[in-house]
Write a protein that holds these residues in place. Sequence first.
Motif, short mmCIF file in Angstrom:
data_model
loop_
_atom_site.label_atom_id
_atom_site.label_comp_id
_atom_site.label_asym_id
_atom_site.label_seq_id
_atom_site.Cartn_x
_atom_site.Cartn_y
_atom_site.Cartn_z
N VAL A 160 -9.39 9.95 1.28
CA VAL A 160 -8.72 8.84 0.62
C VAL A 160 -9.03 7.56 1.39
O VAL A 160 -8.53 7.34 2.49
CB VAL A 160 -7.20 9.05 0.54
CG1 VAL A 160 -6.54 7.88 -0.20
CG2 VAL A 160 -6.87 10.37 -0.16
N VAL A 175 -2.71 7.47 -8.61
CA VAL A 175 -3.08 8.08 -7.34
C VAL A 175 -2.69 9.56 -7.34
O VAL A 175 -3.49 10.42 -6.92
CB VAL A 175 -2.40 7.36 -6.15
CG1 VAL A 175 -2.64 8.11 -4.85
CG2 VAL A 175 -2.93 5.93 -6.04
N HIS A 221 -8.64 3.73 1.71
CA HIS A 221 -7.75 2.65 1.30
C HIS A 221 -8.52 1.32 1.38
O HIS A 221 -8.65 0.73 2.45
CB HIS A 221 -6.51 2.60 2.18
CG HIS A 221 -5.70 3.85 2.12
ND1 HIS A 221 -4.65 4.00 1.24
CD2 HIS A 221 -5.80 5.03 2.79
CE1 HIS A 221 -4.13 5.21 1.39
NE2 HIS A 221 -4.82 5.85 2.33
N SER A 224 -0.28 4.53 -2.45
CA SER A 224 -1.42 5.40 -2.18
C SER A 224 -1.10 6.49 -1.18
O SER A 224 -1.55 7.63 -1.34
CB SER A 224 -2.62 4.57 -1.72
OG SER A 224 -2.27 3.69 -0.68
N GLU A 281 -6.51 -1.64 -3.46
CA GLU A 281 -5.16 -2.15 -3.22
C GLU A 281 -5.23 -3.41 -2.37
O GLU A 281 -6.31 -3.94 -2.13
CB GLU A 281 -4.32 -1.06 -2.53
CG GLU A 281 -4.96 -0.50 -1.28
CD GLU A 281 -4.51 0.91 -0.94
OE1 GLU A 281 -4.00 1.63 -1.81
OE2 GLU A 281 -4.67 1.29 0.23
N GLN A 318 0.81 -1.22 0.00
CA GLN A 318 0.00 0.00 0.00
C GLN A 318 0.85 1.27 0.00
O GLN A 318 0.35 2.36 0.29
CB GLN A 318 -0.95 0.00 1.20
CG GLN A 318 -1.93 -1.16 1.20
CD GLN A 318 -2.96 -1.09 2.32
OE1 GLN A 318 -3.33 -2.11 2.88
NE2 GLN A 318 -3.44 0.10 2.65
N ARG A 344 -12.79 5.95 -8.24
CA ARG A 344 -12.18 4.66 -7.90
C ARG A 344 -10.88 4.54 -8.68
O ARG A 344 -10.86 4.61 -9.90
CB ARG A 344 -13.14 3.53 -8.28
CG ARG A 344 -12.92 2.24 -7.54
CD ARG A 344 -14.13 1.33 -7.69
NE ARG A 344 -14.01 0.14 -6.86
CZ ARG A 344 -13.56 -1.03 -7.31
NH1 ARG A 344 -13.21 -1.16 -8.58
NH2 ARG A 344 -13.47 -2.06 -6.50
N VAL A 345 -9.76 4.35 -7.98
CA VAL A 345 -8.44 4.38 -8.60
C VAL A 345 -7.63 3.17 -8.19
O VAL A 345 -7.81 2.60 -7.11
CB VAL A 345 -7.71 5.69 -8.23
CG1 VAL A 345 -7.47 5.77 -6.72
CG2 VAL A 345 -6.38 5.84 -8.96
N ASP A 346 -6.73 2.74 -9.06
CA ASP A 346 -5.76 1.69 -8.76
C ASP A 346 -4.81 2.24 -7.69
O ASP A 346 -3.94 3.05 -7.98
CB ASP A 346 -5.00 1.33 -10.05
CG ASP A 346 -3.93 0.27 -9.85
OD1 ASP A 346 -3.54 0.00 -8.71
OD2 ASP A 346 -3.47 -0.29 -10.87
N GLY A 347 -4.99 1.79 -6.46
CA GLY A 347 -4.18 2.31 -5.36
C GLY A 347 -2.76 1.81 -5.34
O GLY A 347 -1.95 2.27 -4.53
N THR A 392 -9.05 4.02 -3.14
CA THR A 392 -7.84 3.42 -3.69
C THR A 392 -7.93 1.91 -3.50
O THR A 392 -7.94 1.42 -2.37
CB THR A 392 -6.57 3.98 -3.02
OG1 THR A 392 -6.59 3.67 -1.63
CG2 THR A 392 -6.48 5.48 -3.18
#
Length: 381
Positions: free
Chosen positions: A199, A242, A201, A86, A270, A83, A233-236, A268
């Motif tokens: 944010v 990020v 996680h 992120s 992950e 992680q 929604r993001v690829d953490g 994020t």
Amino acid sequence: MSDADADEEVVPDASDDPVTDPMGDVYRVLGPDGEIRGEVPDLSEDALVDIYRDMVTARRFDERAVSLQRQGRIGTYAAIEGQEASSVAATHALRDDDPVFYQYREHGAVIARGFPAEYLAYWMGHESGTAGLADIDVFPLNIGIAAHMPHAVGAAMAFDYRDDDRVACAHFGDGATSEGDFHEALNFAGVFDAPSVFVCHNNGWAISIPREDQTASPTLAQKADAYGFEGVRVDGMDPLAVYRVVDEAARKARGETDSDHRPTLIETVEYRFGAHTTADDPSQYRDDDAGDAWRAWDPIPRMEGFLRNEGIADDDLVESVREEADERVAAVIDEAERFEADPADMFADVYAETPAELQRQKEGLLAAIERHGRDAFLREE
């Protein structure tokens, strides 16, 4: 940046991807080998290397911290492996005076802000260790899940009232979305246009509780809809994705975009490769093979692959970054272990005015130490 726009822009057809993608629809810039899939943020080569360096340092700190805990040299510790992207990239996307309110796993935020030795001293049990965080605009870590989120929104509202061009960034895990403080904080932020960046996680687990047992919502980002602002929604595990998403959210919070002073909820996606904390045994609730699909998306090799592909990094730079990380972490450990504990500190900040019973306990402890000496109260190695 809406979920739909992000997906259309950068997410490839799964049939074209030989690597299993466990994340679903997410905003992404880098593929598993560091190949470019989307728009790279406008960052200098030095800034890109700095993000990589802080991620490597966070990973090395994590390795050493787990070892220190096993040796009894620090207390229970929350590992970050997997992680790093992120928390590191999100902090690089903020200004230095934008306060970070984090839970307890986002060590990359502290490292990106300078990594004071006091931080490790806190994990060793010295409450004075939080003073070093205040100096770098990082709010002290919170064990109470989501308890810091209303504080973050309160700070953001204060910035707005004072016309102070700052943004409050709150980090928290997916488990926090099951807490009342999460909903209260987001509701206030949405109603009062607080310059906030949230944010979340989502590593799939709140200790041993899987995400699907916490909410019926298909995504956590969509919870922002209920409060009248955007969720992304993001690829953490993609530091560049990020960075880009947090940078845009921070600019929106400052009123630099078409949306004036609007908050954003960023999910994020992950995976934590290790245990929830050093007091946890994930083999009791997680399939040992569950993390295999995520290993291909490890943020550090991905960022290194990108830097190599772009001609920014070579073997010498990678080796120097690793050596620097070793030295940086070793120096922090050495300095932190020089801290001398004051037993009176445990009573200092519990109440604004110390109650009589607590004062009695304090005096009794200090008197016992005076009679028997400090060594009598130290655990034998």
